[in-house]
Design a protein around this motif. Structure first.
Motif, PDB file in Angstrom:
ATOM      1  N   ASN A   1       4.479   5.338   3.334  1.00 26.85           N
ATOM      2  CA  ASN A   1       3.825   6.629   3.513  1.00 26.85           C
ATOM      3  C   ASN A   1       4.811   7.717   3.082  1.00 26.85           C
ATOM      4  O   ASN A   1       5.838   7.926   3.744  1.00 26.85           O
ATOM      5  CB  ASN A   1       3.415   6.824   4.972  1.00 26.85           C
TER       6      ASN A   1
ATOM      7  N   SER B   1       2.579  -0.030  -6.688  1.00 29.57           N
ATOM      8  CA  SER B   1       2.533  -1.044  -5.631  1.00 29.57           C
ATOM      9  C   SER B   1       2.810  -2.445  -6.191  1.00 29.57           C
ATOM     10  O   SER B   1       3.463  -3.257  -5.533  1.00 29.57           O
ATOM     11  CB  SER B   1       1.204  -1.003  -4.889  1.00 29.57           C
TER      12      SER B   1
ATOM     13  N   HIS C   1       3.507  -1.100   4.026  1.00 31.99           N
ATOM     14  CA  HIS C   1       2.835   0.198   3.932  1.00 31.99           C
ATOM     15  C   HIS C   1       3.912   1.269   3.786  1.00 31.99           C
ATOM     16  O   HIS C   1       4.800   1.389   4.633  1.00 31.99           O
ATOM     17  CB  HIS C   1       1.995   0.476   5.176  1.00 31.99           C
TER      18      HIS C   1
ATOM     19  N   PHE D   1       9.583  10.083   4.356  1.00 26.28           N
ATOM     20  CA  PHE D   1       8.775   8.892   4.101  1.00 26.28           C
ATOM     21  C   PHE D   1       9.013   7.869   5.208  1.00 26.28           C
ATOM     22  O   PHE D   1       9.997   7.939   5.936  1.00 26.28           O
ATOM     23  CB  PHE D   1       9.089   8.281   2.722  1.00 26.28           C
TER      24      PHE D   1
ATOM     25  N   ASN E   1       0.856  -1.171   0.000  1.00 21.16           N
ATOM     26  CA  ASN E   1       0.000   0.000   0.000  1.00 21.16           C
ATOM     27  C   ASN E   1       0.903   1.235   0.000  1.00 21.16           C
ATOM     28  O   ASN E   1       1.794   1.336   0.839  1.00 21.16           O
ATOM     29  CB  ASN E   1      -0.891  -0.015   1.250  1.00 21.16           C
ATOM     30  N   ILE E   2       0.669   2.138  -0.939  1.00 26.06           N
ATOM     31  CA  ILE E   2       1.451   3.375  -1.021  1.00 26.06           C
ATOM     32  C   ILE E   2       0.525   4.541  -0.712  1.00 26.06           C
ATOM     33  O   ILE E   2      -0.470   4.755  -1.404  1.00 26.06           O
ATOM     34  CB  ILE E   2       2.090   3.552  -2.407  1.00 26.06           C
ATOM     35  N   GLU E   3       0.854   5.283   0.320  1.00 26.37           N
ATOM     36  CA  GLU E   3       0.070   6.452   0.718  1.00 26.37           C
ATOM     37  C   GLU E   3       0.901   7.690   0.384  1.00 26.37           C
ATOM     38  O   GLU E   3       2.077   7.768   0.711  1.00 26.37           O
ATOM     39  CB  GLU E   3      -0.181   6.381   2.226  1.00 26.37           C
ATOM     40  N   ARG E   4       0.257   8.640  -0.259  1.00 27.81           N
ATOM     41  CA  ARG E   4       0.958   9.859  -0.651  1.00 27.81           C
ATOM     42  C   ARG E   4      -0.008  11.030  -0.579  1.00 27.81           C
ATOM     43  O   ARG E   4      -1.225  10.846  -0.678  1.00 27.81           O
ATOM     44  CB  ARG E   4       1.519   9.736  -2.061  1.00 27.81           C
TER      45      ARG E   4
ATOM     46  N   SER F   1      10.545  -1.700  10.234  1.00 30.58           N
ATOM     47  CA  SER F   1      10.242  -0.431   9.585  1.00 30.58           C
ATOM     48  C   SER F   1      11.467   0.471   9.548  1.00 30.58           C
ATOM     49  O   SER F   1      12.486   0.173  10.173  1.00 30.58           O
ATOM     50  CB  SER F   1       9.104   0.280  10.339  1.00 30.58           C
TER      51      SER F   1
ATOM     52  N   MET G   1       5.360  11.677   2.468  1.00 33.51           N
ATOM     53  CA  MET G   1       4.750  12.916   2.957  1.00 33.51           C
ATOM     54  C   MET G   1       5.033  14.099   2.039  1.00 33.51           C
ATOM     55  O   MET G   1       5.816  13.993   1.098  1.00 33.51           O
ATOM     56  CB  MET G   1       5.253  13.182   4.374  1.00 33.51           C
TER      57      MET G   1
ATOM     58  N   SER H   1      12.328   0.022   0.708  1.00 36.03           N
ATOM     59  CA  SER H   1      11.151  -0.599   1.328  1.00 36.03           C
ATOM     60  C   SER H   1      11.117  -2.099   1.053  1.00 36.03           C
ATOM     61  O   SER H   1      10.856  -2.899   1.955  1.00 36.03           O
ATOM     62  CB  SER H   1       9.876   0.058   0.805  1.00 36.03           C
TER      63      SER H   1
ATOM     64  N   GLU I   1       6.760   0.432   6.538  1.00 36.74           N
ATOM     65  CA  GLU I   1       6.563  -0.547   7.601  1.00 36.74           C
ATOM     66  C   GLU I   1       6.111  -1.863   6.985  1.00 36.74           C
ATOM     67  O   GLU I   1       5.112  -1.904   6.257  1.00 36.74           O
ATOM     68  CB  GLU I   1       5.525  -0.038   8.593  1.00 36.74           C
TER      69      GLU I   1
END
Length: 171
Positions: A100, A62, A98, A111, A48-51, A139, A102, A156, A114
């Motif tokens: 993240n 992903s 995951h 970033f 999961n990539i959160e941006r 992580s 920022m 990652s 985890e």
């Protein structure tokens, strides 16, 4: 004179006891996490990539990071569950990454990544209800400039090396 020396030794003794007890506790946590991987024969891998919305594109997807993880685990005697099977049940073991990323701060993107291993666990204090629980985790955090965003994917996926190493130790 003896009383003064004794008063000096008490704080030192307490410091040593607390330091070693914290170290022992941390070692027990590592051993517990590692031992939770014993006997695992198959699991799924998800990313999961959160941006932030302000970051229009990320130079990796992903699926490509997922494949990097699978490649790093290829030497293990395990079966990677395919995505379609994995989506049919929430009770299959899962290695989940995951990421993240920022907002840009001063020309760099902070970033965090985890990697967690989830597997079915029973809650003995709650009538043995079975749920998913994180039993292993690793992580890191970092910063990159916009031109080095691919470093996030590589670093990652590198967390899978630590997972592989712990898995090999107990299996």
């Amino acid at each position: 004179m003896i009383i003064t020396n004794t008063k000096r030794l008490i704080p030192l003794t307490l410091f040593i006891i607390l330091t070693f007890s914290a170290h022992t506790f941390a070692q027990n946590e590592v051993i517990r996490e590692r031992n939770s991987l014993y006997g695992i024969k198959e699991f799924g891998v998800s990313v999961n990539i959160e941006r932030p919305l302000s970051l229009n594109t990320v130079p990796f997807k992903s699926d490509s990071v997922r494949q990097l993880i699978i490649d790093r685990l290829s030497s293990l005697p395990i079966n990677i569950i395919d995505d379609s099977t994995l989506k049919q049940s929430d009770q299959l073991p899962l290695l989940h990454l995951h990421i993240n990323i920022m907002n840009n701060v001063g020309g760099v993107h902070p970033f965090a990544a985890e990697l967690k291993f989830y597997q079915p666990v029973k809650l003995p204090l709650n009538k043995n209800i079975q749920t998913m629980g994180s039993t292993w985790a690793d992580s890191f955090i970092g910063v990159v400039t916009p031109d080095l965003m691919n470093f996030i994917a590589a670093k990652s996926a590198g967390l899978a090396e630590n997972f592989r190493s712990d898995y090999e130790i107990v299996n």
